[in-house]
Design an enzyme around this catalytic site. Sequence first.
Site, short mmCIF file in Angstrom:
data_model
loop_
_atom_site.label_atom_id
_atom_site.label_comp_id
_atom_site.label_asym_id
_atom_site.label_seq_id
_atom_site.Cartn_x
_atom_site.Cartn_y
_atom_site.Cartn_z
N GLY A 170 0.81 -1.21 0.00
CA GLY A 170 0.00 0.00 0.00
C GLY A 170 0.84 1.26 0.00
O GLY A 170 2.08 1.22 -0.01
N ILE A 188 1.32 3.72 2.35
CA ILE A 188 2.16 3.90 3.52
C ILE A 188 3.10 2.70 3.71
O ILE A 188 4.30 2.87 3.98
CB ILE A 188 1.30 4.09 4.78
CG1 ILE A 188 0.55 5.43 4.71
CG2 ILE A 188 2.15 4.05 6.05
CD1 ILE A 188 1.43 6.64 4.73
N ALA A 233 0.49 -1.90 8.85
CA ALA A 233 -0.16 -0.90 7.99
C ALA A 233 -1.34 -1.49 7.22
O ALA A 233 -2.07 -0.76 6.54
CB ALA A 233 0.85 -0.33 6.99
N LYS A 252 -8.97 1.33 4.25
CA LYS A 252 -8.93 2.73 4.67
C LYS A 252 -9.92 3.63 3.92
O LYS A 252 -10.12 4.78 4.31
CB LYS A 252 -7.52 3.30 4.46
CG LYS A 252 -6.41 2.51 5.14
CD LYS A 252 -5.06 3.14 4.90
CE LYS A 252 -3.93 2.30 5.48
NZ LYS A 252 -3.67 1.08 4.71
N LYS A 281 -9.14 9.67 11.50
CA LYS A 281 -10.57 9.32 11.43
C LYS A 281 -10.99 8.46 12.63
O LYS A 281 -12.19 8.20 12.81
CB LYS A 281 -10.86 8.61 10.11
CG LYS A 281 -10.69 9.55 8.92
CD LYS A 281 -10.77 8.82 7.60
CE LYS A 281 -10.62 9.81 6.45
NZ LYS A 281 -9.32 10.51 6.45
N LYS A 283 -10.68 1.57 13.41
CA LYS A 283 -9.31 1.94 13.74
C LYS A 283 -9.20 2.34 15.21
O LYS A 283 -8.21 2.04 15.87
CB LYS A 283 -8.83 3.08 12.84
CG LYS A 283 -8.71 2.71 11.37
CD LYS A 283 -7.74 1.57 11.13
CE LYS A 283 -6.29 2.01 11.22
NZ LYS A 283 -5.36 0.90 10.86
N VAL A 318 -2.50 11.50 3.57
CA VAL A 318 -1.18 11.59 2.96
C VAL A 318 -1.33 11.87 1.47
O VAL A 318 -2.24 11.37 0.82
CB VAL A 318 -0.35 10.31 3.19
CG1 VAL A 318 0.09 10.21 4.63
CG2 VAL A 318 -1.11 9.08 2.77
N SER A 354 -1.65 9.20 -1.90
CA SER A 354 -2.11 7.86 -1.55
C SER A 354 -3.31 7.48 -2.41
O SER A 354 -3.91 8.33 -3.07
CB SER A 354 -2.51 7.82 -0.07
OG SER A 354 -3.62 8.66 0.17
N GLU A 379 -18.57 10.22 5.60
CA GLU A 379 -17.60 11.30 5.51
C GLU A 379 -18.01 12.45 6.41
O GLU A 379 -19.18 12.79 6.51
CB GLU A 379 -17.50 11.77 4.06
CG GLU A 379 -16.32 12.67 3.77
CD GLU A 379 -16.17 12.94 2.28
OE1 GLU A 379 -15.04 13.06 1.82
OE2 GLU A 379 -17.19 13.03 1.60
#
Length: 658
Positions: free
Chosen positions: A289, A291, A365, A369, A411, A423, A450, A453, A551
């Site tokens: 991924g 990250i 990681a 997401k 988040k 998470k 980031v 991404s 969101e």
Amino acid sequence: MKPFLELSRLQKQLIAATADFLLLPLTFYLSVLLRYDSSTPQLFQMYFWMIITAPLISIPIFLRLGLYRAVIRFIDQKIVYVVVLGVTLSVICMAAFATFTHTATLSRGVFGIYWVSAILYVVSSRFLARGYLLRVNDRGGAVRVAIYGAGHSGMQLASALRAGSEYLPVALLDDKKELHGATIAGVRVWSPDQLPRLIADKQIKEVLLAMPSLRKAEQKVILERLEPLKVKIKVTPPIASLINGELRVQDIRDIEIEDLLGRDSVEPNPQLIASCIAGKTVLVTGAGGSIGSELCRQIIRQSPKRLLVLDMSEFALYSIEQELREINDTHDLAIEVLPFLGTVLQADKCERILRTFAVDTIYHAAAYKHVPLVEHNPIQGVRNNVFGTLLLAQAAIAAKVSSFVLISTDKAVRPTNVMGATKRLSELILQAFSETSHQTRFCMVRFGNVLGSSGSVVPLFRKQIMAGGPITLTHPEITRYFMTIPEAAQLVLQAGAMGDGGDVFVLDMGEPVKIIDLATRMVHLSGLEVRGDSDAKDAIEIQHVGLRPGEKLYEELLIGNNVEGTQHPLIMRATEAEMPWSDLQKMLQALDQACIEFDYEQVRTLLQQIVPEYAPQCGIEDFLWQEKSRPASTTALERDKQSNTDRRSTRHELKQVI
């Protein structure tokens, strides 16, 4: 002149040599006239052989020094050194020839005047020819540009651009008043305040920022000054990335989001980065991924004993493995890289990997997401993010892994979506384990978006701008934190070395950015305008399409206000609420049962109980659940529910570790 440009290199060299053969004798004779201030037949006869000798001696020397190999359109100030050296050698040879052959009683003043005159002739002839050829070559579709920065990089860039046909530099801009009005590389230097007038007068289409040593914060100020002009902006790369100190046209790039943020990176602490890596066996989950792959790139440069990479995507795993092997070869590292295809839900396999290779450090990681996708697939999100973390943490404890670092997200703070809730629940699991396990040190690193991404808005906006719009924005007030992937990974490695156990580290993400401001600036710095501010045909429209499921408008990094600094200025330690493992274990068992039964309502209820801050802002978005709500689909759902009983065999393994 076009036929001349189409001649071969040899033909062009012959023309230059012929011009010197004809004009160097004339230059020598003019030197004689300047010395004696008269012209007589006797004077001409006295110096006749020297006039003839001038080109016969000079041209071979020029040829040996490579003067005729230089491409006229590409020459710069370095050619002056070659000319001075060539003329000096030719004058010395001519004087020696006159002395040894006794051709005449010659004045030393003649040779001195000829030395200066020949240098002026050869240099000026080359630069005049260069200027004329560039003007001829400029008649076409070259983009007229202004270069911001009249220093060494600006001069190099102007010279490189004038030698080509893609760009035509028509103005240099610099804040230094002493440079205003000067001419550098054939281009006049102006004050930046005059740029609006220059854009109109000189039909400037782009501004190239040629100040590679500028700090990000200073560059941001310049970009803010240029933005209202609605002219396309491009920048040159940092000094460190220039090849042999020479700027090239292909080094020019479009404005990136990191340029707009104006965030200067902080030098890493090498002791912190190497602490959990150097000489140790390291495992990275989700290694393919955004990250995870950057973590791998930075880890391998810290000389671990082994680097184990785990990912469920075959292509992503293959890609990062090949890249790591290339880094190995390029830097002669000889680090053992072992790729493992699988998921963190495969508890037995993960524990076997950890035990077999005696893993010292885990960077976890692997996670789903993407907020809307997890909202539409909540049970899989819970399985992967929550129980995947649980199983891997249990395996780490069993295999006596020293350090376990979870990559978390902003988040997780007062989540409004399933992804954020999972998470935060993963954080609670590791916090609980930290109270019971003293051999494995667990810590979490929480940061925001980031750049670059998967799912980032920046490449999407750029693609939409290139297509002529519209830019799709979920809400005019939506705000996000941003950080580059390399900086985030670097800080994760440093934060992971600081924890004592159960620590929640929060990265300083800088100032939050309103996404609509970001979109507007990207449009302006692309040389376009936003529809509504302008009626131009090529104006870009910004459409508000509404928030996606789960969101929220604003992201946060802290649940409470209990935060303290660390030994790194961009890393903070947060004190968050915890839940004892005895209480958490029972709730996880109930959550596991709800997932097995595809009981979406119970899954949501349990997430809200375990993570009290979780406040869903939409209904259950799972497609299966929504289909179930329709009477016509009842039979289909029953068949789906029946098929799920075949998967109950996985329940036994999970219950053993809870």
